[in-house]
Design a protein around this motif. Structure first.
Motif, PDB file in Angstrom:
ATOM      1  N   ARG A  24       0.814  -1.222   0.000  1.00 41.40           N
ATOM      2  CA  ARG A  24       0.000   0.000   0.000  1.00 41.40           C
ATOM      3  C   ARG A  24       0.847   1.271   0.000  1.00 41.40           C
ATOM      4  N   ASP A  25       2.079   1.198   0.485  1.00 41.77           N
ATOM      5  CA  ASP A  25       2.942   2.380   0.539  1.00 41.77           C
ATOM      6  C   ASP A  25       3.878   2.492  -0.665  1.00 41.77           C
ATOM      7  N   ALA A  42       0.484   4.008  -3.771  1.00 37.03           N
ATOM      8  CA  ALA A  42      -0.579   3.136  -4.273  1.00 37.03           C
ATOM      9  C   ALA A  42      -1.859   3.266  -3.450  1.00 37.03           C
ATOM     10  N   ASP A  43      -1.726   3.370  -2.149  1.00 32.09           N
ATOM     11  CA  ASP A  43      -2.891   3.448  -1.271  1.00 32.09           C
ATOM     12  C   ASP A  43      -3.765   4.662  -1.581  1.00 32.09           C
ATOM     13  N   GLU A  44      -3.165   5.736  -2.084  1.00 36.26           N
ATOM     14  CA  GLU A  44      -3.906   6.965  -2.350  1.00 36.26           C
ATOM     15  C   GLU A  44      -4.603   6.952  -3.706  1.00 36.26           C
ATOM     16  N   VAL A  95      -3.251  -4.158  -4.634  1.00 34.60           N
ATOM     17  CA  VAL A  95      -2.587  -3.484  -3.521  1.00 34.60           C
ATOM     18  C   VAL A  95      -2.854  -4.306  -2.262  1.00 34.60           C
ATOM     19  N   THR A  96      -1.789  -4.641  -1.541  1.00 27.94           N
ATOM     20  CA  THR A  96      -1.918  -5.507  -0.375  1.00 27.94           C
ATOM     21  C   THR A  96      -1.496  -4.799   0.903  1.00 27.94           C
ATOM     22  N   GLY A 156      -0.450  -9.338   3.495  1.00 26.07           N
ATOM     23  CA  GLY A 156      -0.592  -9.877   2.152  1.00 26.07           C
ATOM     24  C   GLY A 156      -2.014  -9.941   1.655  1.00 26.07           C
ATOM     25  N   GLY A 157      -2.943  -9.383   2.438  1.00 20.73           N
ATOM     26  CA  GLY A 157      -4.340  -9.377   2.032  1.00 20.73           C
ATOM     27  C   GLY A 157      -4.630  -8.306   0.999  1.00 20.73           C
TER      28      GLY A 157
END
Length: 326
Positions: A218-219, A267-269, A239-240, A244-245
């Motif tokens: 995610r980062d 990626a999270d954004e 995106v995990t 790993g989820g």
């Protein structure tokens, strides 16, 4: 006769034939008795195969019935009665059960086959329209077809009788299939090719496995995320979280929505959270329907029993199309 009148006459004949055959099927359903149940019991008890035989049009029907038995979990073979008299009787052995079709019950080519079953004590199921015929009196189990006229109008072309016999074979096969709990997965095992096999394919059969999964944390900076999208070739990246989820997905649409200053994000954004997923044991046709409904090209594959939602694979719409699922 005008073309229009000819067409009208043709439709009248067609409706008459279909109506006569439908009446035959209705009469057959009403007339089923203990003979049908006894036939099922004999087939269930046989450790060998169901040998189906018949001559002429009954032979064509017998081939189809044997094929239906075999494809639904009841081992079966067709034996031509004339060939049986020239060596193919050796294909019939103790442990088998023989199903013989003959509308008249007096087909001479069946004599050697019937005699073979009597000599070696092989159960014989006879299907005919004449209960006093040779076949029916020799058979261990007799299933009598309704004595209805053929749909041809001249009483000689096998039409109503063959339709009834075919339906009877289907009824036997499906009754046996349901008793043993035969499933769509079992059916596909016997139909791996063609449209039927494609329609019954599971997601796990077509998906790309874990080694091909496009995933980022995610980062992850968007510069690296773009490389992951490009390198995998699916047009998306999952995106995990730290376990790993799967928590999101980055698609072309997400990139366009964040085009202004895209590389300043992680990626999270940019991701779409809680993406649509599919189970590995779902039918590929279900996955394709979801993709068409949502107008997307990929689905990540996740086991519903995994609380962490760790992705197992990815399915692209092209995988379904190549397999003939559409």
């Amino acid at each position: 006769m005008t073309d229009e009148a000819q067409r009208s006459d043709d439709l009248t004949v067609a409706r008459q034939v279909i109506g006569d055959e439908a009446a035959g099927l209705a009469a057959l359903a009403r007339g089923l008795d203990g003979g049908f149940a006894q036939a099922l019991e004999a087939i269930r008890a046989a450790p060998g195969r169901v040998i189906v035989s018949g001559m002429g049009k009954s032979g064509h029907v017998a081939r189809k019935i044997a094929a239906t038995f075999a494809s639904t979990g009841t081992p079966a073979s067709f034996v031509h009665p004339a060939e049986a008299s020239h060596g193919d009787l050796g294909m019939i052995s103790k442990g088998d059960v023989v199903l013989v079709l003959s509308n008249s019950g007096e087909t001479p080519e069946l004599a050697d086959l019937v005699a073979h079953t009597r000599r070696f004590g092989i159960p014989l199921i006879g299907v005919a329209a004449r209960p006093q015929s040779t076949l029916m009196t020799q058979a261990d189990i007799a299933i009598t077809l309704p004595a209805l006229p053929e749909a041809c109008g001249i009483g000689v072309v096998p039409t109503t009788s063959t339709t009834m016999t075919l339906a009877l074979g289907d009824a036997l096969a499906i009754a046996l299939m349901r008793e043993r709990g035969f499933t769509a997965a079992d059916f596909r095992a016997f139909h791996p090719g063609g449209k039927l096999g494609a329609r019954l394919a599971r997601v796990r059969d077509l998906m790309h496995g874990a080694e091909e999964l496009p995933l980022v944390g995610r980062d992850t900076p968007m510069a690296e995320t773009l490389l992951a999208i490009t390198g995998a070739g699916f047009g998306v990246v999952g995106v995990t979280d730290v376990s790993g989820g799967l928590i999101g997905i980055v698609t072309d649409g997400d990139l366009r929505r964040h085009m202004d200053g895209l590389l300043d994000h992680i990626a999270d954004e940019v991701m779409t959270p809680a993406p649509r997923t599919i189970r590995p044991d779902a039918l590929a046709a279900e996955a394709l329907a979801q993709m068409n409904e949502r107008k997307i090209t990929c689905l990540f594959v996740v086991d519903d029993e995994d609380a962490a939602r760790r992705p197992l694979g990815i399915l692209h719409i092209h995988d379904c199309l190549r397999a003939g699922v559409a």
